[in-house]
Scaffold this motif. Structure first.
Motif, PDB file in Angstrom:
ATOM      1  N   VAL A  19      -2.572   2.117  -4.227  1.00  0.00           N
ATOM      2  CA  VAL A  19      -1.938   3.602  -4.415  1.00  0.00           C
ATOM      3  C   VAL A  19      -3.155   4.735  -4.122  1.00  0.00           C
ATOM      4  CG1 VAL A  19      -0.026   2.824  -5.496  1.00  0.00           C
ATOM      5  CG2 VAL A  19      -2.177   3.782  -6.692  1.00  0.00           C
ATOM      6  N   ASN A  20      -2.947   5.545  -3.397  1.00  0.00           N
ATOM      7  CA  ASN A  20      -4.019   6.571  -3.146  1.00  0.00           C
ATOM      8  C   ASN A  20      -3.387   7.800  -2.539  1.00  0.00           C
ATOM      9  OD1 ASN A  20      -6.318   7.883  -2.146  1.00  0.00           O
ATOM     10  ND2 ASN A  20      -7.178   6.329  -1.139  1.00  0.00           N
ATOM     11  N   TRP A  21      -3.534   8.701  -3.260  1.00  0.00           N
ATOM     12  CA  TRP A  21      -3.146  10.045  -2.844  1.00  0.00           C
ATOM     13  C   TRP A  21      -4.031  10.920  -2.009  1.00  0.00           C
ATOM     14  CZ3 TRP A  21      -0.782  12.224  -8.060  1.00  0.00           C
ATOM     15  CH2 TRP A  21      -1.761  12.440  -8.955  1.00  0.00           C
ATOM     16  N   MET A  22      -5.299  10.327  -1.745  1.00  0.00           N
ATOM     17  CA  MET A  22      -6.160  11.190  -1.129  1.00  0.00           C
ATOM     18  C   MET A  22      -6.366  10.155   0.305  1.00  0.00           C
ATOM     19  SD  MET A  22      -8.920  12.263  -3.454  1.00  0.00           S
ATOM     20  CE  MET A  22     -10.165  12.588  -2.560  1.00  0.00           C
ATOM     21  N   ALA A  23      -5.476   9.512   0.982  1.00  0.00           N
ATOM     22  CA  ALA A  23      -5.564   8.588   2.014  1.00  0.00           C
ATOM     23  C   ALA A  23      -5.326   9.365   3.349  1.00  0.00           C
ATOM     24  CB  ALA A  23      -4.752   7.309   1.860  1.00  0.00           C
ATOM     25  N   GLY A  24      -6.447   9.884   3.724  1.00  0.00           N
ATOM     26  CA  GLY A  24      -6.550  10.645   4.927  1.00  0.00           C
ATOM     27  C   GLY A  24      -5.772  10.217   5.950  1.00  0.00           C
ATOM     28  N   GLY A  25      -4.851  10.817   6.763  1.00  0.00           N
ATOM     29  CA  GLY A  25      -3.950  10.748   7.863  1.00  0.00           C
ATOM     30  C   GLY A  25      -2.755   9.713   7.331  1.00  0.00           C
ATOM     31  N   HIS A  26      -2.493   9.766   6.025  1.00  0.00           N
ATOM     32  CA  HIS A  26      -1.205   8.968   5.768  1.00  0.00           C
ATOM     33  C   HIS A  26      -0.198   9.933   5.166  1.00  0.00           C
ATOM     34  CE1 HIS A  26      -2.563   4.975   6.714  1.00  0.00           C
ATOM     35  NE2 HIS A  26      -3.739   5.466   5.825  1.00  0.00           N
ATOM     36  N   GLN A  48       0.972  -1.334   0.025  1.00  0.00           N
ATOM     37  CA  GLN A  48       0.121   0.094   0.057  1.00  0.00           C
ATOM     38  C   GLN A  48       1.044   1.138  -0.126  1.00  0.00           C
ATOM     39  OE1 GLN A  48      -2.327  -0.800   3.663  1.00  0.00           O
ATOM     40  NE2 GLN A  48      -3.885  -2.090   2.545  1.00  0.00           N
ATOM     41  N   TYR A  49       0.540   2.096  -0.885  1.00  0.00           N
ATOM     42  CA  TYR A  49       1.155   3.448  -1.074  1.00  0.00           C
ATOM     43  C   TYR A  49       0.319   4.527  -0.493  1.00  0.00           C
ATOM     44  CZ  TYR A  49       5.177   6.761  -1.912  1.00  0.00           C
ATOM     45  OH  TYR A  49       6.214   7.574  -1.689  1.00  0.00           O
ATOM     46  N   LEU A  50      -0.002   5.237   0.575  1.00  0.00           N
ATOM     47  CA  LEU A  50      -0.845   5.936   1.068  1.00  0.00           C
ATOM     48  C   LEU A  50      -0.280   7.255   1.236  1.00  0.00           C
ATOM     49  CD1 LEU A  50      -2.711   3.128   3.098  1.00  0.00           C
ATOM     50  CD2 LEU A  50      -3.147   3.836   0.687  1.00  0.00           C
ATOM     51  N   ILE A  51      -0.756   8.189   0.881  1.00  0.00           N
ATOM     52  CA  ILE A  51      -0.385   9.624   1.049  1.00  0.00           C
ATOM     53  C   ILE A  51      -1.539  10.428   1.006  1.00  0.00           C
ATOM     54  CG2 ILE A  51       0.353  10.130  -1.250  1.00  0.00           C
ATOM     55  CD1 ILE A  51       2.876  11.409  -0.081  1.00  0.00           C
ATOM     56  N   ASP A  52      -1.653  11.702   1.506  1.00  0.00           N
ATOM     57  CA  ASP A  52      -2.902  12.526   1.567  1.00  0.00           C
ATOM     58  C   ASP A  52      -2.733  13.810   0.942  1.00  0.00           C
ATOM     59  OD1 ASP A  52      -1.655  13.788   3.817  1.00  0.00           O
ATOM     60  OD2 ASP A  52      -3.244  13.171   5.058  1.00  0.00           O
ATOM     61  N   TYR A  53      -1.549  14.059   0.284  1.00  0.00           N
ATOM     62  CA  TYR A  53      -1.577  15.390  -0.212  1.00  0.00           C
ATOM     63  C   TYR A  53      -2.427  15.992  -1.198  1.00  0.00           C
ATOM     64  CZ  TYR A  53       1.057  13.615  -4.258  1.00  0.00           C
ATOM     65  OH  TYR A  53       1.407  12.815  -5.415  1.00  0.00           O
ATOM     66  N   ALA A  54      -3.382  15.206  -1.771  1.00  0.00           N
ATOM     67  CA  ALA A  54      -4.525  15.599  -2.571  1.00  0.00           C
ATOM     68  C   ALA A  54      -5.750  15.414  -2.028  1.00  0.00           C
ATOM     69  CB  ALA A  54      -4.310  14.409  -3.705  1.00  0.00           C
ATOM     70  N   LEU A  55      -5.785  15.150  -0.606  1.00  0.00           N
ATOM     71  CA  LEU A  55      -6.904  15.133  -0.045  1.00  0.00           C
ATOM     72  C   LEU A  55      -7.813  16.541  -0.110  1.00  0.00           C
ATOM     73  CD1 LEU A  55      -8.781  13.157   1.873  1.00  0.00           C
ATOM     74  CD2 LEU A  55      -7.532  13.992   3.724  1.00  0.00           C
ATOM     75  N   ASN A  56      -7.179  17.434   0.441  1.00  0.00           N
ATOM     76  CA  ASN A  56      -7.631  18.768   0.101  1.00  0.00           C
ATOM     77  C   ASN A  56      -8.145  19.337  -1.229  1.00  0.00           C
ATOM     78  OD1 ASN A  56      -8.349  21.501   0.350  1.00  0.00           O
ATOM     79  ND2 ASN A  56      -6.705  21.969   1.992  1.00  0.00           N
ATOM     80  N   PRO A  57      -9.508  19.479  -1.548  1.00  0.00           N
ATOM     81  CA  PRO A  57      -9.924  19.639  -2.793  1.00  0.00           C
ATOM     82  C   PRO A  57      -9.517  21.205  -3.354  1.00  0.00           C
ATOM     83  CG  PRO A  57     -11.699  19.793  -1.056  1.00  0.00           C
ATOM     84  CD  PRO A  57     -10.518  19.263  -0.602  1.00  0.00           C
ATOM     85  N   ASP A  58      -8.973  21.775  -2.367  1.00  0.00           N
ATOM     86  CA  ASP A  58      -8.296  23.199  -2.740  1.00  0.00           C
ATOM     87  C   ASP A  58      -6.882  23.244  -3.483  1.00  0.00           C
ATOM     88  OD1 ASP A  58     -10.804  24.494  -1.887  1.00  0.00           O
ATOM     89  OD2 ASP A  58      -9.863  24.965   0.033  1.00  0.00           O
ATOM     90  N   MET A  59      -6.422  22.055  -3.127  1.00  0.00           N
ATOM     91  CA  MET A  59      -5.137  21.531  -3.749  1.00  0.00           C
ATOM     92  C   MET A  59      -5.074  21.993  -5.059  1.00  0.00           C
ATOM     93  SD  MET A  59      -1.808  20.230  -3.148  1.00  0.00           S
ATOM     94  CE  MET A  59      -0.544  19.197  -3.990  1.00  0.00           C
ATOM     95  N   PRO A  60      -4.392  22.941  -5.772  1.00  0.00           N
ATOM     96  CA  PRO A  60      -4.438  23.312  -7.170  1.00  0.00           C
ATOM     97  C   PRO A  60      -3.985  22.320  -8.255  1.00  0.00           C
ATOM     98  CG  PRO A  60      -2.828  24.923  -5.968  1.00  0.00           C
ATOM     99  CD  PRO A  60      -3.099  23.535  -5.072  1.00  0.00           C
ATOM    100  N   LEU A  61      -4.617  22.675  -9.215  1.00  0.00           N
ATOM    101  CA  LEU A  61      -4.261  21.661 -10.508  1.00  0.00           C
ATOM    102  C   LEU A  61      -3.071  21.842 -11.039  1.00  0.00           C
ATOM    103  CD1 LEU A  61      -6.550  19.943 -12.249  1.00  0.00           C
ATOM    104  CD2 LEU A  61      -5.983  21.554 -14.050  1.00  0.00           C
TER     105      LEU A  61
END
Lengths: 396, 396, 396, 396
Positions: free
Chosen positions: D269-276, D162-175
């Motif tokens: 893989v998930n870059w919206m994995a809250g808390g990771h 599992q590669y879990l990270i949450d930097y893209a969880l915030n919908p305000d993260m720019p394109l």
């Protein structure tokens, strides 16, 4: 900017001298070039040959067999002392008298009296001084301090710390200076215990009095074949010398602390703690919460705040240290990437350079080093006398 | 089989009386019907009404407002005492004098003198006696004991235990008997500390002397509205009485131990340890390895044996407790399924029944309970006198 | 109260029959006597002798070699089925036709068609029915469900679950019914995978389609010496029979899930996962947070809510399950004491009794059991056909 | 020694360019001066100004707005590419054609076709090439590889990562370019998934075919105010632009793998994995044991070997990485001190320098980079087509 270049001399080329060398060499790369330039001018060791070899190996311009070529040299601004404990004082005092800034390994000295003299000298000389308590400025620890200061866990009531390491578990580990009172001053309580005490003071406050128990479990160890042997991992494994010497320092010490502000504490140090590769764990319990840390997971802080959530939704939360936390190295650009031992020394050297540049005191400094020695000595006396001992704070 | 039926009387219907009741009721179901039949004959509480309600609620045939209807009743074989501490001794002594086997909650008494009398009486009466030190016979702990006994970690050198719980963190928690010396004898050091001391003795050996520090952080607590209040989780949250009483027992105590065999130890107990819901963790460091345990992960033991593997392949291993380990309940048919608090009491009651059946002493028994009280008292004295205190072992 | 006494018949006396027996026997003790009385009337097994021995051992009034003495008996209200998978359907259908409430082990049946028939029959009969998905009503899982329902982590987006156990790692493990498609229906995907699928459905919602990969790593296993052998831990270790049979079910299966509501998921099941003693871990990632659980630390839930704290103060928090959480057993009077496997079945039986008493459906019930079988079958087909397979939901 | 000095040009001065710069600057300090000298000659970025600022900031001698001043410069030996994905190929091909060694960030390219061309060009040019898969040479991972190779866990049967990270969880993260297929090639599956695939290949072997499911949960993100924004943590938090753009890459992808040698696997893989915060965890289950790793505790490996101990004494053991393990940085002089992200890049650069010096291929190299892209593309196709897809291996 106070100084454009900081010219450093290093005394000692053992395992920790190596780590310091790396930190100086990497500082600008990591923190950027607005910092003063660090010049690794000269390295001293017990012989010219050792020093020259070490200099070449560790990136210093030259080597010398006489440390006075550093403490008294006009081309040196900062003296870094990574010798065995017994040599700290003479070198540091000489350096201070010649106006050098000083970064000194822990414990500051191998007696309280020498530590006091060292502090008096650097204070009189007006130089910048720091003790290499590497955990003190570690980002997770700095964050713990910030959390306590901001009142998030209320008034601290109980501090518990364990510093467990097992390099001395093997009875074939040779009798290096670390196992001799004359050279080291103290055993585990001085070596790893000085860190523990510094953390206690940093996080909770001054220690009023202590009670302690100490043991030397392995009373005789083989003499090293020749010269002193630093605590390499592999070196002793083949050495089976016939001659043994006496260990006259502690292998394990446990002590109770009373802090000035009413909190109590417990510290256990043990360098024969089987299975532990440098585990430093502590918890500060406060009136409204608690903070936990464990060096084995050094990029995490666990925080509990009683008021943050209703009880059924509350619990310790694991905060992963990242660029938003105090003191994180600039290469930690994303939370969760992690810092390591190399970074700990970078942070210490950065503080030294910043203090010199700003003309301000460094932290933790020789007063912290002295205070730690005073507590260590009180602990030793308490263990010996089987009584509570007031920590005598000199120069307060 | 010595007895076909064991007729039990329970004194006390609070939260722990409930857990005991459940254990009696479930014993045969869990362990099978070759065991003697357990008959839950009679429950006593401070009033007849409380006792009758409790009896109905907890599965006893009848209730009584006078505990002598149990200690002196011809239809009772086993007396189970779950009252507040101050009531243990009188009941137990009366029970022993009437030939009853006794299972008594911890600490055995609220003074050492009473604990000693209790032990003398049960010894003289020849009855089976047990103290409800629930961690003592917990499978992971029994396994730790077995590992130590078999020499897997070598001679124990240092013992470290923390018993952390936070039910008293809230200053609105009412002043129940637990906060009053007259009724409880001691505070955290008696309540959770008695478990800690029993574990120290069980795993490492007898305690020779102690040094200690104690604190009462919350010095006044609201008086309960009426009667005594056991430490329910929810009960105090609405109670905001105007009248306060003084807490005269410790909230947190830390102490150092010297064991007869040369090992040293540290125990921290704290019932205001924010974030901790009954965390009991300990480690036994030995000359060749170590064992760790944490009640929060109660079905695991961590074992390190220095000789098991070359250093680069070695480390603590996490052994998950299952049916191959000592004392696991029969419903744990597959490793990894886990046991819980309910099981801990089943195991204790099973030991009681086995001992009665076999006509052998139970373990841990009143001598263990007495020894724990002696250490508690030494700890309290050490904290008060600020000095090391020899543990006085009576009836040795 | 609808019924004063619930008379139970148990079919199967293996390891899980034992756990069910314990639960029935302990129910009143744990939950109190306002519950209907549970009478353990009769136990059936494949021979009269086995049944009578089992009945005596497990606390049932009598044994019978014919399960129809239970499904058709006028003195039975509730039939509990703990046989191998292949026998569930015939028994359950017969029980339903005779108006019995039914608690059936998982997976509900060894084919979807039989599971569907079972559900149709219980629905037609109007009896209460439950599948023994023990994790479903486990307090930490119920709490996870509550947290999701209340929106604390936002809309679930990804579900990840691993059910890892290693009882089949040893190639000498005999070829019990569990390794035979004819008797078990499926291998790991049916045995432990049915739990996994039930958790996925419970926490996230209905599964639309799956893709899967399956392997049988040990293709031949020794035949048991005589009769069927349940998966005892010790039993096979001495058995070294010369005769081998073919394994025709999966040892490990991994599959992808699409849920009706747009979330995706992954489930790995493996009964040859070395080092894992029944590890069930899952995480639900949502749009605003996440929830983690691991059966090895079964009394904890880890919760992350993105909005609860500023980023530098936020992290997963570990909530320890206690009396404030849904479904905790009454003996868990203090948070942190812990529940275990014994408690899981108590909770399931409590639900059965409550549903019967209230005349309401139980949960999880045969429809959940059917849905799990439908997903299992889709997984197996997906693995075989190497294609995504729509989950066919019958009787929707 | 093949070369006395290695002259480096860096293309890209974003967050990862900074980390690379630090590694080059610190290499000699950490590894000693027997290594070739590293000269940080020139840095290129999209404008001369950005490049010159970056050069000054990151320790390069000069800056240029045209990367061809690096790829074609006679004073450059090694080209390091840290641009967004879409720019890798043109630069690398130009560099190869001009005889430069190349270290390129992952994924190697944003299309398989370009990755293939890149590999063909470096192979034809005979230069040394490496892809910056930083986990590949991480000491704990290298040790895992060694353990697998030495047969300690038997033949691998199942791989779970599992590669879990949450930097893209915030919908305000720019394109940023990371959210655009045209520039990044893929989303989470390319960004963090390329690491995951490389680990799978390294530890278990080549991937034969995959099945996958992908989701884009946040379909529109705010356009950055001006230019491209790398994924800084703080930068987006104030930006609330009115204009949104479409995300056309995956936020989360899960896929199944079949390996050539018969093992199976799962990667999430998930870059919206809250808390990771950058959690990379994996386990390799083998026929006789298992290995676990989690980047959050990056200096530990967990090892289970079924034959090492009798079952009741066995369990996963936690091995702490130290100087005895492969690839540890020289500053890690004592086990348990820990390495971090800074060290990971030092190790990668050290491999590059060693390979250039020895005239041998580096590892992981462009063929590994190509293979990862081929798997990524197969995963994407599998997700799109809802079918298993054979991984097409070109240039085999």
């Amino acid at each position: 900017m106070a100084e454009k270049t900081i010219r450093v001399g290093l005394i000692g080329s053992g395992f920790i001298g190596k780590v310091h060398s790396i930190a100086y060499g990497s500082l600008a790369n990591v923190y950027g070039h607005s910092l003063p330039k660090i010049e690794r001018v000269r390295l001293a060791d017990v012989t010219t040959e050792l020093a020259q070899t070490g200099a070449a190996r560790l990136g210093w311009q030259e080597g010398t067999g006489d440390w006075r070529d550093i403490t008294r040299a006009p081309d040196i601004d900062l003296v870094d002392i990574t010798t065995p404990n017994y040599a700290h004082a003479e070198i540091a005092i000489d350096a201070a008298r010649h106006g050098k800034h000083i970064l000194c390994e822990k414990p500051l000295a191998h007696t309280v009296e020498l530590a006091r003299q060292m502090y008096e000298e650097v204070r009189a000389a007006g130089v910048v001084h720091q003790v290499a308590f590497g955990y003190h400025r570690w980002p997770a620890v700095m964050f713990a301090k910030e959390l306590i200061e901001s009142g998030r866990i209320g008034q601290p009531i109980q501090f518990r710390l364990q510093y467990l390491i097992d390099y001395a578990l093997n009875p074939d580990m040779p009798l290096s200076w670390r196992f001799q009172k004359e050279k080291a001053g103290w055993g585990a309580i001085g070596d790893v215990g000085s860190h523990a005490i510094d953390l206690a003071r940093f996080l909770v406050g001054e220690v009023s009095r202590v009670s302690a128990v100490s043991r030397t479990f392995i009373k005789r160890r083989p003499l090293p074949a020749e010269g002193d042997i630093s605590f390499g991992v592999a070196s002793y494994q083949d050495a089976k010398p016939a001659v043994y010497g006496e260990v006259d320092v502690d292998d394990a010490t446990s002590f109770l602390l009373e802090f000035d502000d009413g909190a109590i504490g417990t510290i256990d140090v043990n360098w024969m703690a089987g299975g532990h590769d440098n585990e430093v764990n502590f918890e500060v319990s406060g009136e409204r919460g608690a903070i936990r840390f464990n060096w084995q997971h050094a990029n995490e802080i666990q925080l509990y705040c009683a008021e943050d959530h209703p009880e059924r939704l509350n619990g310790f939360r694991t905060i992963i240290i990242g660029p938003l936390h105090p003191g994180a190295v600039p290469s930690l650009t994303v939370p969760g990437l992690g810092m390591g031992f190399t970074d700990a020394f970078l942070i210490a050297v950065k503080e030294m350079v910043d203090a010199i540049t700003a003309g301000r005191p460094a932290s933790p400094n020789f007063l912290d080093g002295l205070r730690a020695c005073e507590v260590i000595e009180a602990v030793q006396e308490a263990a010996k006398e089987r009584s509570w001992v007031e920590v005598k704070r000199s120069l307060a």
